[in-house]
Design an enzyme around this catalytic site. Structure first.
Site, PDB file in Angstrom:
ATOM      1  N   ASN A 136       0.779  -1.148  -0.078  1.00 26.34           N
ATOM      2  CA  ASN A 136       0.073   0.104   0.079  1.00 26.34           C
ATOM      3  C   ASN A 136       0.893   1.182   0.104  1.00 26.34           C
ATOM      4  O   ASN A 136       0.376   2.269   0.177  1.00 26.34           O
ATOM      5  CB  ASN A 136      -0.916   0.151   1.395  1.00 26.34           C
ATOM      6  CG  ASN A 136      -0.335  -0.054   2.475  1.00 26.34           C
ATOM      7  OD1 ASN A 136       1.042   0.006   2.505  1.00 26.34           O
ATOM      8  ND2 ASN A 136      -0.825  -0.280   3.632  1.00 26.34           N
ATOM      9  N   HIS A 138       3.522   2.212   2.031  1.00 25.51           N
ATOM     10  CA  HIS A 138       3.909   2.498   3.260  1.00 25.51           C
ATOM     11  C   HIS A 138       5.774   2.051   3.178  1.00 25.51           C
ATOM     12  O   HIS A 138       6.078   1.188   2.476  1.00 25.51           O
ATOM     13  CB  HIS A 138       3.329   1.613   4.639  1.00 25.51           C
ATOM     14  CG  HIS A 138       3.717   0.082   4.665  1.00 25.51           C
ATOM     15  ND1 HIS A 138       2.661  -0.891   4.393  1.00 25.51           N
ATOM     16  CD2 HIS A 138       5.047  -0.421   5.031  1.00 25.51           C
ATOM     17  CE1 HIS A 138       3.464  -1.690   4.854  1.00 25.51           C
ATOM     18  NE2 HIS A 138       4.438  -1.635   4.992  1.00 25.51           N
ATOM     19  N   GLU A 143       1.733   4.113   7.545  1.00 24.98           N
ATOM     20  CA  GLU A 143       0.745   3.764   6.526  1.00 24.98           C
ATOM     21  C   GLU A 143      -0.109   4.888   5.898  1.00 24.98           C
ATOM     22  O   GLU A 143       0.025   6.022   6.287  1.00 24.98           O
ATOM     23  CB  GLU A 143      -0.483   2.947   7.424  1.00 24.98           C
ATOM     24  CG  GLU A 143       0.192   1.682   8.095  1.00 24.98           C
ATOM     25  CD  GLU A 143       0.145   0.678   7.680  1.00 24.98           C
ATOM     26  OE1 GLU A 143       0.323   0.631   6.318  1.00 24.98           O
ATOM     27  OE2 GLU A 143       0.114  -0.615   8.038  1.00 24.98           O
TER      28      GLU A 143
END
Length: 244
Positions: A136, A138, A143
């Site tokens: 994603n 990160h 995050e």
């Protein structure tokens, strides 16, 4: 960003080890920022091999890891402190007193994070920061969010990160739900950054990091603004990116 395209994971690992060993050879007392996860393991294995041959000396190096699971002691086999000992520190001639990982065993998040910020700051921040990238986008455990983080902080892990990391645990239920991580601002203080990616599951994140908008929804995209950032990735991870 400088992008180096490699044939496969082994080629990526060797080229990354070349960059890190050059840093240590040119500055024996380098401050290294290090990462965990499966991506850098091949790089650590190559560096350990060169260390055993006498080609790369870590005796004066200090190391600062990006993150640690909250609630795990250094002795816990699932902790990142344990991971680094098993996969790197115990295989090279680094002084263990010069290796640092956030204190996941400290339940006081503010205290644990401010203490880690202090020791990283007093070290002068990394000469070279090694990173992996999550599916994603990160970096560390930063995050996707509505803002870029600053210093070390406690983060709630996303479900995608928990599932990705569950391969290192008996099952997903055993993965801690929180971690202490260096913030994006701290990462950006490093004088140079080396980020690794391998495999088709990282292709979208790598494209977004290198060619997408700079947005906290893809934390790694901030690296577009760093003055010295090198991406080393294999063909599968670069599948969506244009040829250099």
């Amino acid at each position: 960003m400088r992008i180096i395209r490699t044939k496969d994971y082994r080629d990526m690992s060797r080229k990354a080890a070349n960059v890190i060993s050059a840093q240590v050879i040119l500055k024996p007392n380098s401050v290294l920022g290090l990462a965990t996860g499966t991506t850098p393991i091949g790089t650590y294995e190559q560096l350990a091999e060169w260390n055993h041959k006498g080609d790369c000396d870590f005796s004066q190096v200090s190391a600062y890891n990006l993150d640690e699971y909250r609630g795990l002691t250094h002795e816990d086999p699932q902790s990142y402190h344990y991971f680094m000992r098993q996969n790197f520190f115990d295989k090279i001639n680094i002084d263990l007193a010069n290796t640092h990982v956030p204190d996941g065993a400290n339940p006081n998040a503010d205290e644990a994070c401010s203490e880690y910020d202090r020791i990283v700051r007093e070290a002068g921040y990394p000469d070279l920061q090694l990173l992996g990238i999550g599916r994603n986008g990160h970096i560390g455990f930063n995050e996707p969010d509505d803002h870029f983080s600053k210093g070390t902080h406690c983060v709630d892990l996303t479900e995608s990160t928990i599932q990705a990391n569950s391969r290192l645990f008996d099952n997903a239920d055993d993965v801690p739900r929180q971690a202490y991580t260096m913030g994006v601002q701290t990462i950006m203080y490093a004088r140079s950054i080396l980020i690794l990616a391998s495999g088709p599951e990282k292709a979208q994140a790598v494209y977004d990091m290198c060619f997408g908008p700079v947005t906290p929804q893809c934390p790694a995209s901030i690296l577009q603004l760093h003055t010295s950032c090198t991406v080393i990735a294999d063909e599968e991870a670069l599948a969506l990116c244009p040829e250099a």
